[in-house]
Write an enzyme that holds these catalytic residues in place. Sequence first.
Site, PDB file in Angstrom:
ATOM      1  N   ARG A 123       0.839  -1.205   0.000  1.00  0.00           N
ATOM      2  CA  ARG A 123       0.000   0.000   0.000  1.00  0.00           C
ATOM      3  C   ARG A 123       0.869   1.249   0.000  1.00  0.00           C
ATOM      4  NH1 ARG A 123       1.019   2.187   4.692  1.00  0.00           N
ATOM      5  NH2 ARG A 123       1.351   0.891   6.538  1.00  0.00           N
TER       6      ARG A 123
ATOM      7  N   LEU B  96       3.490   5.209   4.991  1.00  0.00           N
ATOM      8  CA  LEU B  96       4.575   4.735   5.842  1.00  0.00           C
ATOM      9  C   LEU B  96       4.023   3.783   6.900  1.00  0.00           C
ATOM     10  CD1 LEU B  96       6.440   8.152   6.102  1.00  0.00           C
ATOM     11  CD2 LEU B  96       7.231   6.127   4.870  1.00  0.00           C
TER      12      LEU B  96
ATOM     13  N   HIS C 224      -2.206  -1.789  13.238  1.00  0.00           N
ATOM     14  CA  HIS C 224      -3.534  -2.392  13.163  1.00  0.00           C
ATOM     15  C   HIS C 224      -3.686  -3.341  14.348  1.00  0.00           C
ATOM     16  CE1 HIS C 224      -3.836  -0.660   9.267  1.00  0.00           C
ATOM     17  NE2 HIS C 224      -3.005  -1.508   8.688  1.00  0.00           N
TER      18      HIS C 224
ATOM     19  N   GLY D 243      -6.870  -0.134   1.979  1.00  0.00           N
ATOM     20  CA  GLY D 243      -7.982   0.803   2.172  1.00  0.00           C
ATOM     21  C   GLY D 243      -7.834   1.643   3.406  1.00  0.00           C
TER      22      GLY D 243
ATOM     23  N   ALA E 282      -8.244   2.161   7.926  1.00  0.00           N
ATOM     24  CA  ALA E 282      -8.242   1.590   9.269  1.00  0.00           C
ATOM     25  C   ALA E 282      -8.822   2.633  10.207  1.00  0.00           C
ATOM     26  CB  ALA E 282      -6.831   1.218   9.694  1.00  0.00           C
TER      27      ALA E 282
ATOM     28  N   CYS F 199       2.356   6.981  10.264  1.00  0.00           N
ATOM     29  CA  CYS F 199       2.317   7.540   8.916  1.00  0.00           C
ATOM     30  C   CYS F 199       3.435   8.559   8.672  1.00  0.00           C
ATOM     31  CB  CYS F 199       0.958   8.171   8.616  1.00  0.00           C
ATOM     32  SG  CYS F 199      -0.421   7.013   8.820  1.00  0.00           S
TER      33      CYS F 199
END
Length: 231
Positions: A85, A88, A92, A167, A169, A185
């Site tokens: 994806r 950075l 999760h 996608g 989160a 990120c």
Amino acid sequence: MRQPAVQLVRLSRIPYTELLALQERWLRRLQAEPGTEAPSGTEAGALLICEPAGPVYTSGLRGGLTPEETARLRALGAEVRTTGRGGLATFHGPGQMLCHPVLDLRRLGLRLRTHVAALEACAVRLCELQGLPGASARPPPYTGVWLGERKVCAIGVRCGRHITSHGLALNCSTDLVWFDHIVPCGLVGTGVTSLSEELQRHVTVDEVIPPFLEAFKETYKCMLISEDSSN
């Protein structure tokens, strides 16, 4: 005009690796050569939704974690994975809703940038329905959905041959301490939050899925058709 159909695949709480494996199977279906029989009812692809069963840190195309960082995060008891994806490093885990649309954008009449904006719009609408009207999307590099200076929903997608994967989160009741071990990120000086933190009550993934699906149908102008997740 008949709306395109998207298969809804609800997976409950599963290991992150199982989500990736199912995503790859749907990618292969949509990327099949012309003339190959398409799976029934998958005009535009599938919407995979789950809650991660355990903690996992992922990195994207813009940069990975060093071997030292990987070892440190694994010592915390988390899985560490490199994905295809955009973006950075992020986290999760349980209490988070993962939504991976595996879509042929041509069948939905969308461009990649429009797809990313649509995902943001779905998460913003969900926050509004939960009583958080201050949610908003911001321009790059602040992709995702924010409540002030704290990100409640991260977005990172992949697109090849007009077909998307990965996608968003959305933090529902995620243990936010996990984010303290990385720079989420790659954005220094910003924070993360969750629906539970903002609303001061426990918000489950199961609670937010129905309104999110309504927002998805409205935003993408599609029909959602349920499918047995074992397929």
